[in-house]
Design an enzyme around this catalytic site. Structure first.
Site, PDB file in Angstrom:
ATOM      1  N   SER A  45     -94.534 126.613 -60.708  1.00  0.00           N
ATOM      2  CA  SER A  45     -93.600 127.398 -59.884  1.00  0.00           C
ATOM      3  C   SER A  45     -92.534 128.077 -60.735  1.00  0.00           C
ATOM      4  O   SER A  45     -92.349 127.769 -61.911  1.00  0.00           O
ATOM      5  CB  SER A  45     -92.918 126.490 -58.857  1.00  0.00           C
ATOM      6  OG  SER A  45     -91.908 125.737 -59.483  1.00  0.00           O
ATOM      7  N   CYS A  46     -91.802 129.005 -60.086  1.00  0.00           N
ATOM      8  CA  CYS A  46     -90.745 129.742 -60.784  1.00  0.00           C
ATOM      9  C   CYS A  46     -89.398 129.069 -60.649  1.00  0.00           C
ATOM     10  O   CYS A  46     -88.379 129.738 -60.466  1.00  0.00           O
ATOM     11  CB  CYS A  46     -90.668 131.159 -60.234  1.00  0.00           C
ATOM     12  SG  CYS A  46     -92.068 132.132 -60.760  1.00  0.00           S
ATOM     13  N   ASP A  47     -89.378 127.739 -60.673  1.00  0.00           N
ATOM     14  CA  ASP A  47     -88.107 127.029 -60.602  1.00  0.00           C
ATOM     15  C   ASP A  47     -87.930 126.211 -61.866  1.00  0.00           C
ATOM     16  O   ASP A  47     -88.878 125.572 -62.342  1.00  0.00           O
ATOM     17  CB  ASP A  47     -88.094 126.107 -59.373  1.00  0.00           C
ATOM     18  CG  ASP A  47     -86.717 125.474 -59.162  1.00  0.00           C
ATOM     19  OD1 ASP A  47     -85.818 125.694 -60.008  1.00  0.00           O
ATOM     20  OD2 ASP A  47     -86.552 124.756 -58.173  1.00  0.00           O
ATOM     21  N   ASN A  94     -93.486 128.594 -53.230  1.00  0.00           N
ATOM     22  CA  ASN A  94     -93.979 129.681 -54.098  1.00  0.00           C
ATOM     23  C   ASN A  94     -95.432 130.057 -53.807  1.00  0.00           C
ATOM     24  O   ASN A  94     -96.081 130.727 -54.595  1.00  0.00           O
ATOM     25  CB  ASN A  94     -93.888 129.259 -55.584  1.00  0.00           C
ATOM     26  CG  ASN A  94     -92.882 130.075 -56.381  1.00  0.00           C
ATOM     27  OD1 ASN A  94     -92.762 129.914 -57.584  1.00  0.00           O
ATOM     28  ND2 ASN A  94     -92.146 130.945 -55.737  1.00  0.00           N
TER      29      ASN A  94
END
Ligand SMILES: *Cc1c(COP(=O)(O)O)cnc(C)c1O
Length: 401
Positions: free
Chosen positions: A322-324, A361
């Protein structure tokens, strides 16, 4: 007790047939864990705490073995009902009951409930007027990974007045329950809790209230990633001795969750990206903290990671897709050099994992396949490969001759 762990071959064989990430669930292992508890705590009935892993195949397998179930909501009761489990085999062990849950319990014939406040009594009396109730008491244990005694349980001195109040409202005051906290590494926590509850039983008897039931909750530990060895058999023997000594005529129940399923599932995930940061290799996997690794956050857990391949092992970082920035799974993990497409295996990932996975996401949580259904295929495939190799070797030899 060995965990269920796929071999590298088995993992690769399965990965040929389905995309990663996927989970492999061994219902045999769950059944073996169930049998282990039955063997070492022969007097205690088992109510599987299904919140740990409510996969229908697990529920079916345990139901077939005679298990009862610890439920906490209308949804859990409904799932069990669909699996064919009768309400008489469920204990509604969430001490706070909502109306949907009470309504479902009444409809399915659930008879046993736990509670830890007087405000639950009129609710129970309204929906299930002849319910059997156990009061949940607070017990202290600093050696549990997950604390379940701040949010739950009454102080010991409030237990008997609550049971009497329940009796007066027409409910059947049956006994006491507790939970020492999840992944409890302390046998003493159980032994002390039993001693304190024994005093309550004696006190109740003296005041004319005959208690018949004791529920010692869950908390039984599984081996952790740090490789901590736990002699669970010895732990259970000590608990059993204490039960025999203090509660020879009481009907005893347990509510294991983690212990039944924790060691029964593997995750197969692939490296989908790599980078060097400083001198540290980073590997991005196709499963992360918003997926089945969510237990790292919610369950404070670390899952054993198995990397295959030769080569020197160096401290590496593994992260999810994910983009976290929070989606980092392992730091300083000694791993051989990996490349995109390499598979890694994660074991002991069967409890409190799939249940808290999200779709954050747009990543689908890993799907679950059942090892029993795959086992024969994998074995057959390997046999074919071996015989193909043998034929090849045979042919080569005959050519050389
Ligand atoms: C979660 C829970 C369990 C199971 O605990 P484990 O530590 O997984 O064995 C048992 N009883 C109750 C009431 C629970 O909430």
């Amino acid at each position: 007790m060995r965990s269920f762990i796929l071999s590298e071959n088995e993992m690769n064989e399965m990965a040929k047939r389905q995309p990663t990430p996927f989970l492999v669930l061994s219902t045999d292992k769950a059944a073996e864990n169930y049998a282990f508890l039955r063997k070492h705590l022969p007097r205690a009935g088992i109510c599987y705490a299904m919140k740990a892993n409510p996969h229908p195949e697990v529920l079916k397998r345990l139901a077939g073995l005679g298990s009862h179930f610890d439920v906490a909501s209308a949804g859990e009761m409904e799932l069990l009902h669909q699996t064919g489990v009768d309400g008489s085999r469920m204990i509604y062990a969430n001490p706070v009951h909502d109306e949907r849950g009470l309504d479902m319990a009444a409809r399915l014939g659930v008879k046993r409930f736990t509670f830890d406040d007087a405000s639950e009594i009129p609710k129970l009396a309204k929906y299930v007027p002849d319910a059997d109730v156990l009061v949940r008491v607070q017990v202290h244990n600093s050696k549990a990974l997950v604390d379940l005694n701040t949010k739950f349980g009454v102080p010991l001195n409030e237990a008997l007045p609550l049971l009497k109040q329940a009796e007066n409202a027409g409910l059947h005051a049956k006994g006491i329950c507790f939970h020492v906290g999840s992944q409890s590494l302390s046998t003493a926590a159980y032994e002390e809790a039993l001693l304190l509850v024994h005093h309550l039983f004696t006190e109740a008897e003296a005041s004319g209230l005959h208690l018949t039931d004791l529920d010692i909750g869950g908390g039984f530990p599984i081996p952790s990633a740090e490789g901590l060895a736990i002699d669970l058999a010895a732990m259970l023997r000590a608990i059993n001795r204490q039960l025999d000594r203090l509660f020879p005529h009481t009907s005893v129940w347990t509510e294991p969750g983690r212990f039944i399923c924790g060691t029964a599932m593997n995750l197969v995930t692939s490296v989908i990206g790599t980078k060097m940061r400083g001198n540290i290799p980073w590997y991005i996997l196709d499963e992360g903290i918003y997926g089945v690794f969510s237990g790292i956050l919610f369950d404070h857990w670390e899952y054993p990671l198995h990397c295959f391949g030769a080569g020197k092992k160096i401290p590496s970082t593994f992260a999810g897709p994910s983009c976290d920035g929070i989606d980092v799974l392992y730091r300083d993990f000694p791993a051989p050099k990996l490349a995109i497409g390499d598979k890694v295996l994660v074991s002991d990932i069967g409890a409190y994992t799939t249940v808290s996975a999200t779709h954050f996401n747009g990543f689908e949580p890993a799907h679950i396949c059942i090892w029993k259904d795959q086992q024969d295929l994998v074995a057959k495939r390997q046999e074919q490969e071996w015989s193909a190799k043998n034929i090849e070797a045979e042919e080569k030899r005959s050519l050389e001759l």
